[in-house]
Design an enzyme around this catalytic site. Structure first.
Site, PDB file in Angstrom:
ATOM      1  N   ARG A 189      32.483  10.333  17.303  1.00  0.00           N
ATOM      2  CA  ARG A 189      33.183  11.281  18.172  1.00  0.00           C
ATOM      3  C   ARG A 189      34.616  11.463  17.657  1.00  0.00           C
ATOM      4  O   ARG A 189      35.231  10.509  17.160  1.00  0.00           O
ATOM      5  CB  ARG A 189      33.202  10.694  19.583  1.00  0.00           C
ATOM      6  CG  ARG A 189      33.899  11.526  20.646  1.00  0.00           C
ATOM      7  CD  ARG A 189      33.100  12.717  21.020  1.00  0.00           C
ATOM      8  NE  ARG A 189      33.520  13.274  22.310  1.00  0.00           N
ATOM      9  CZ  ARG A 189      33.181  14.500  22.701  1.00  0.00           C
ATOM     10  NH1 ARG A 189      32.451  15.292  21.922  1.00  0.00           N
ATOM     11  NH2 ARG A 189      33.561  14.939  23.884  1.00  0.00           N
ATOM     12  N   THR A 245      26.820  22.780  20.678  1.00  0.00           N
ATOM     13  CA  THR A 245      26.473  21.515  20.083  1.00  0.00           C
ATOM     14  C   THR A 245      25.120  21.721  19.424  1.00  0.00           C
ATOM     15  O   THR A 245      24.476  22.715  19.687  1.00  0.00           O
ATOM     16  CB  THR A 245      26.406  20.499  21.250  1.00  0.00           C
ATOM     17  OG1 THR A 245      27.683  20.485  21.857  1.00  0.00           O
ATOM     18  CG2 THR A 245      25.975  19.129  20.848  1.00  0.00           C
ATOM     19  N   THR A 262      28.794  18.133  17.254  1.00  0.00           N
ATOM     20  CA  THR A 262      29.364  19.332  17.874  1.00  0.00           C
ATOM     21  C   THR A 262      30.774  19.618  17.399  1.00  0.00           C
ATOM     22  O   THR A 262      31.463  18.731  16.883  1.00  0.00           O
ATOM     23  CB  THR A 262      29.393  19.144  19.418  1.00  0.00           C
ATOM     24  OG1 THR A 262      29.779  20.356  20.031  1.00  0.00           O
ATOM     25  CG2 THR A 262      30.355  18.055  19.844  1.00  0.00           C
ATOM     26  N   ASN A 284      32.271  21.396  19.921  1.00  0.00           N
ATOM     27  CA  ASN A 284      32.457  21.783  21.325  1.00  0.00           C
ATOM     28  C   ASN A 284      31.957  23.198  21.566  1.00  0.00           C
ATOM     29  O   ASN A 284      30.757  23.397  21.687  1.00  0.00           O
ATOM     30  CB  ASN A 284      33.897  21.580  21.793  1.00  0.00           C
ATOM     31  CG  ASN A 284      33.991  21.550  23.317  1.00  0.00           C
ATOM     32  OD1 ASN A 284      32.974  21.388  23.987  1.00  0.00           O
ATOM     33  ND2 ASN A 284      35.167  21.699  23.864  1.00  0.00           N
ATOM     34  N   ASP A 302      37.530  18.496  26.244  1.00  0.00           N
ATOM     35  CA  ASP A 302      36.610  17.582  26.950  1.00  0.00           C
ATOM     36  C   ASP A 302      37.355  16.464  27.683  1.00  0.00           C
ATOM     37  O   ASP A 302      36.761  15.716  28.453  1.00  0.00           O
ATOM     38  CB  ASP A 302      35.594  16.976  25.979  1.00  0.00           C
ATOM     39  CG  ASP A 302      34.357  17.859  25.820  1.00  0.00           C
ATOM     40  OD1 ASP A 302      34.235  18.846  26.570  1.00  0.00           O
ATOM     41  OD2 ASP A 302      33.521  17.559  24.961  1.00  0.00           O
ATOM     42  N   SER A 321      32.173  12.626  26.533  1.00  0.00           N
ATOM     43  CA  SER A 321      31.150  13.582  26.095  1.00  0.00           C
ATOM     44  C   SER A 321      29.935  13.495  27.009  1.00  0.00           C
ATOM     45  O   SER A 321      29.766  12.533  27.761  1.00  0.00           O
ATOM     46  CB  SER A 321      30.741  13.215  24.668  1.00  0.00           C
ATOM     47  OG  SER A 321      29.635  13.975  24.257  1.00  0.00           O
ATOM     48  N   SER A 322      29.087  14.515  26.936  1.00  0.00           N
ATOM     49  CA  SER A 322      27.791  14.459  27.629  1.00  0.00           C
ATOM     50  C   SER A 322      26.653  14.346  26.622  1.00  0.00           C
ATOM     51  O   SER A 322      25.481  14.314  27.020  1.00  0.00           O
ATOM     52  CB  SER A 322      27.579  15.724  28.457  1.00  0.00           C
ATOM     53  OG  SER A 322      28.560  15.836  29.438  1.00  0.00           O
ATOM     54  N   GLY A 329      24.435  21.790  25.059  1.00  0.00           N
ATOM     55  CA  GLY A 329      24.488  22.393  26.404  1.00  0.00           C
ATOM     56  C   GLY A 329      25.599  21.856  27.281  1.00  0.00           C
ATOM     57  O   GLY A 329      25.548  22.038  28.499  1.00  0.00           O
ATOM     58  N   GLY A 330      26.590  21.175  26.703  1.00  0.00           N
ATOM     59  CA  GLY A 330      27.718  20.675  27.500  1.00  0.00           C
ATOM     60  C   GLY A 330      27.229  19.802  28.633  1.00  0.00           C
ATOM     61  O   GLY A 330      26.428  18.877  28.433  1.00  0.00           O
TER      62      GLY A 330
HETATM   63  N1  GLY Z   1      31.634  18.974  23.763  1.00  0.00           N
HETATM   64  C1  GLY Z   1      30.571  18.740  24.634  1.00  0.00           C
HETATM   65  C2  GLY Z   1      30.276  17.305  24.839  1.00  0.00           C
HETATM   66  O1  GLY Z   1      30.597  16.493  23.980  1.00  0.00           O
HETATM   67  O2  GLY Z   1      29.736  16.929  25.846  1.00  0.00           O
END
Ligand code: GLY
Length: 567
Positions: free
Chosen positions: A103, A379, A397, A399, A421, A450-451, A471-472
C-alpha cells in the site's frame, strides 16, 4: 389434411423445443475449466502473458507479477506502477497463507489538516486531483518482493512482456477508448498526461488503433536493468521528485528511498466450515468480510434463498453494523491499535446482529460496537492458480480511474490519489462516501485505510476459492457475496460472479442494488423500511474455484475486457 400438417408441425416444434430445453438445462453461466492452472484478470492481454508464464513452468507468483506489469501498460486506469496494493499467496504444501502489503504511504511532509481549507472544509480538488493527493507508490517494491520471496523467475523476465506492450503498442479496446473519452477533462489538465492519452489533434484513441507508450517502456526498461531500487533511488525517483517540486507535491527523495513493503499475517476467519483468509490492516477488507460473514452465520441463509428479501435484509443489516465499526476502529496498525481479534470474534458478531428486527435499522441509530481489545473505486483484481498448489489473489490500485490524472513527466505513468482514502476530516465522507475517524487521520509515513480485499478460501487445508474485486467501499460486500453465493447457495463460480449484487455501507443509509433484482423483492425490502437505490454495476470480481483438482475460472462480465483462461 390441415390438422395432420398442424400435428406434424407441433411434433417438430416440440421436438426442437425439447432439444433446446435440454441444451439450456444445467448452469446458467459456465466457468472456464482447466487442469493445470488458471488466470483470471480484467484484461485479455494480461491474462495471455500470465498464462504463457504458467505454460513455461513458472508458478502463480511469477504469473501474477507478470500480469501486474502487463496491466500497468494495457489498463492504465487501474493497473499501475504509480500506486499500491495487496497480494495474498497461499501455498497448499506448506499450508501457509502470506499477505504482501505494498500500500502507498503518506509522504513525510503530510499532516492531519493538509486538505482543510481556510473555512475548515475539505478541499477535494487538493485531496483528489493534485500532486499532494499522491501517496508514495508501493507497486514496484511489492511486486519485486513477491517475486524474490515466492517466485522463480527474474524481475526482468516478469517485466519483458510489459516492456514489449508499452514499446510496440497494443490495440485499443472500446473500454480503453471510452475511459479516456470520459476522463478527458481530468487527463488534459496536465500536459504530461494529455501527451500520453490523446493524439496530437487532442482526440482519444479509437478502438482498433494502436496505443504506444515510449516513456513508460523506458521506465520499465530501467527497472528491468537496475531492479526495483531504480524506481525508488534512480532516474525514475528523480523524475517523480522533479514532478513534485514543480507542482507543490510532498513526495521527497527520502520518502521514495525509505519506502518498504511489508509481509503481514492475513486475517483468518471461518464460515460454515470453510477457512477465510483475507487482507489485514491497513485494509479494512479482511476484518469486515469475516465480521459480516460471522453475523450471517447466525441465519440459515441457504434456506432463505439466494437474493431473497429475507437474505438481503440480513446481509444489509450485517453490512451496516460492520461499516460503523470500520469508521470507528480501522486504520494503519503501524500507527493505531485496531481491535482485530474483537472485531472478528463470533460472539461479538452474534451480539451485534441478534435479535434482528424484521424492519430496517435506521443508520442514524447505529453506533460502533464494543469489540474486545479496544483501547482507545478504480482498482483491479486478478486471481491466479498453478499446478504446484500456489494461488495468488492480488488487488492493486491508483484509487480513482486514472488516479490523480497526473502522469509523471518523462516517466509515462500515472500517480495515485490515494491520500483521499485517509479521513481528511473526521465525519466527512471520502470519494466512496466512507466516513472515517481518528484512527484513519492523515499522519506522516502512515498507510491510508483501504477496502481492498484479496481473499483466499480454503476447505480442509486445500485452496478452494481465489477472489477479490475493485469497487472502493463495495469491494468488501462484493467479495463476501461471491463467497456466500458459493457456500450458502451452491452456485458455480461463474453464476456466483454473475449474480446481481447489493451493497450497504451504513452511511449513506441506502441499499444499493444492481439491475436484476425482482420488483417483488424490492417491494418486500421497501416494506421492511429499506431505502432502495438502483446502482450501476458493482465491482469486477475475477475469481477461481478449485475442486477435485479442476480449476474453474470466472471473469466478471461487468468488465468487457475481463478474461479467464486455463491450461
Ligand atoms: N482506493 C480504494 C481502496 O483502497 O479501498
Amino acid at each position: 389434411m390441415k390438422s395432420l400438417i398442424i400435428a406434424i408441425l407441433s411434433v417438430v416444434y416440440l421436438g426442437v423445443n425439447a432439444q433446446a430445453v435440454s441444451i439450456l438445462e444445467g448452469p446458467r453461466a459456465v466457468p472456464v475449466e482447466a487442469t493445470n492452472g488458471m488466470v483470471v484478470t480484467s484484461h485479455t492481454l494480461a491474462t495471455n502473458e500470465a498464462l504463457k508464464v504458467l505454460e513455461n513452468g513458472g508458478n502463480a507468483i511469477d504469473a501474477a507479477v507478470t500480469a501486474a506489469f502487463a496491466l500497468a501498460v494495457t489498463q492504465p486506469r487501474s493497473g499501475n506502477i504509480g500506486g499500491g496494493g495487496f497480494m495474498l499467496i497461499s501455498n497448499e504444501k506448506s499450508g501457509k497463507v502470506d499477505a504482501i502489503d505494498y500500500r502507498e504511504k503518506a509522504p513525510s511532509k503530510a499532516y492531519k489538516d493538509m486538505f482543510i481549507d481556510k473555512d475548515g472544509n475539505v478541499n477535494q480538488e487538493l485531496s483528489r486531483f493534485s500532486h499532494k493527493s499522491a501517496g508514495v507508490p508501493g507497486s514496484v517494491a511489492g511486486l519485486a518482493l513477491a517475486l524474490e520471496k515466492y517466485g522463480t523467475i527474474s524481475l526482468s523476465k516478469a517485466l519483458a512482456p510489459a516492456i514489449k506492450l508499452a514499446n510496440d503498442g497494443f490495440i485499443v479496446t472500446p473500454r480503453f477508448s471510452q475511459g479516456t473519452i470520459s476522463r478527458k477533462e481530468r487527463l488534459s489538465k496536465f500536459e504530461s498526461s494529455k501527451k500520453i492519452f490523446y493524439k496530437k489533434d487532442g482526440t482519444a484513441y479509437k478502438p482498433g488503433e494502436k496505443f504506444v507508450q515510449k516513456d513508460l517502456a523506458k521506465t520499465l526498461k530501467r527497472i528491468s536493468k537496475h531492479g526495483a531500487k531504480e524506481f525508488y533511488t534512480g532516474k525514475t525517483a528523480e523524475l517523480i521528485v522533479e514532478e513534485m517540486e514543480k507542482h507543490g507535491g510532498y513526495i521527497t527523495k527520502e520518502d521514495l528511498a525509505n519506502y518498504k513493503p511489508s509481509i503481514r499475517k492475513p486475517i483468518k476467519g471461518t464460515y460454515r466450515g470453510y477457512d477465510i483468509f483475507s487482507m489485514s490492516p491497513p485494509s479494512s477488507g479482511g476484518i469486515h468480510i469475516v465480521q459480516i460473514l460471522n453475523m450471517m452465520e447466525n441465519f440459515d441463509i441457504g434456506k432463505l434463498g439466494h437474493n431473497s428479501a429475507d437474505t438481503i435484509h440480513i446481509m444489509t443489516e450485517s453490512m451496516k453494523r460492520a461499516y460503523v465499526d470500520r469508521a470507528t476502529y480501522l486504520g494503519d496498525t503501524d500507527f493505531v491499535k485496531v481491535p482485530t481479534e474483537g472485531l472478528i470474534d463470533k460472539k461479538y458478531a452474534k451480539k451485534l446482529i441478534l435479535p434482528l428486527s424484521a424492519s430496517s435499522t435506521n443508520s442514524k441509530d447505529l453506533k460502533a460496537g464494543s469489540p474486545a481489545g479496544y483501547e482507545s473505486s478504480e482498482t483491479t483484481h486478478f486471481s491466479i492458480a498453478d499446478k504446484y498448489g500456489n494461488v495468488v489473489s492480488n488487488t492493486y490500485t491508483i484509487n480513482f480511474s486514472y488516479g490523480s490524472g497526473i502522469v509523471v513527466s518523462g516517466a509515462g505513468f500515472l500517480l495515485n490519489n490515494e491520500m483521499d482514502d485517509f479521513s481528511a476530516k473526521p465525519g466527512v465522507p471520502n470519494a466512496y462516501g466512507l466516513i472515517g475517524g481518528e484512527a484513519n487521520k492523515i499522519e506522516a509515513n502512515k498507510r491510508m485505510l483501504s477496502s481492498m480485499s484479496p481473499t483466499i478460501v480454503k476447505k480442509d487445508g486445500k485452496n478452494f476459492l481465489v477472489t477479490g474485486s475493485p469497487g472502493g467501499s463495495r469491494i468488501i460486500t462484493t467479495t463476501l457475496q461471491v463467497i456466500s453465493n458459493v457456500i450458502d447457495h451452491n452456485l458455480n463460480i461463474s453464476s456466483a460472479v454473475n449474480a446481481p449484487r447489493m451493497h450497504h455501507q451504513w452511511l449513506p443509509d441506502e441499499l444499493g442494488v444492481e439491475e436484476g433484482f425482482s420488483p417483488d423483492t424490492i417491494k418486500l425490502l421497501e416494506k421492511k423500511g429499506h431505502k432502495i437505490v438502483q446502482k450501476n454495476a458493482m465491482g469486477a470480481i475475477q475469481s477461481i474455484m478449485i475442486k477435485d483438482g479442476i480449476f474453474y475460472g470466472a471473469a466478471d462480465p461487468r468488465r468487457s475486457t475481463s478474461s479467464a483462461k486455463g491450461l
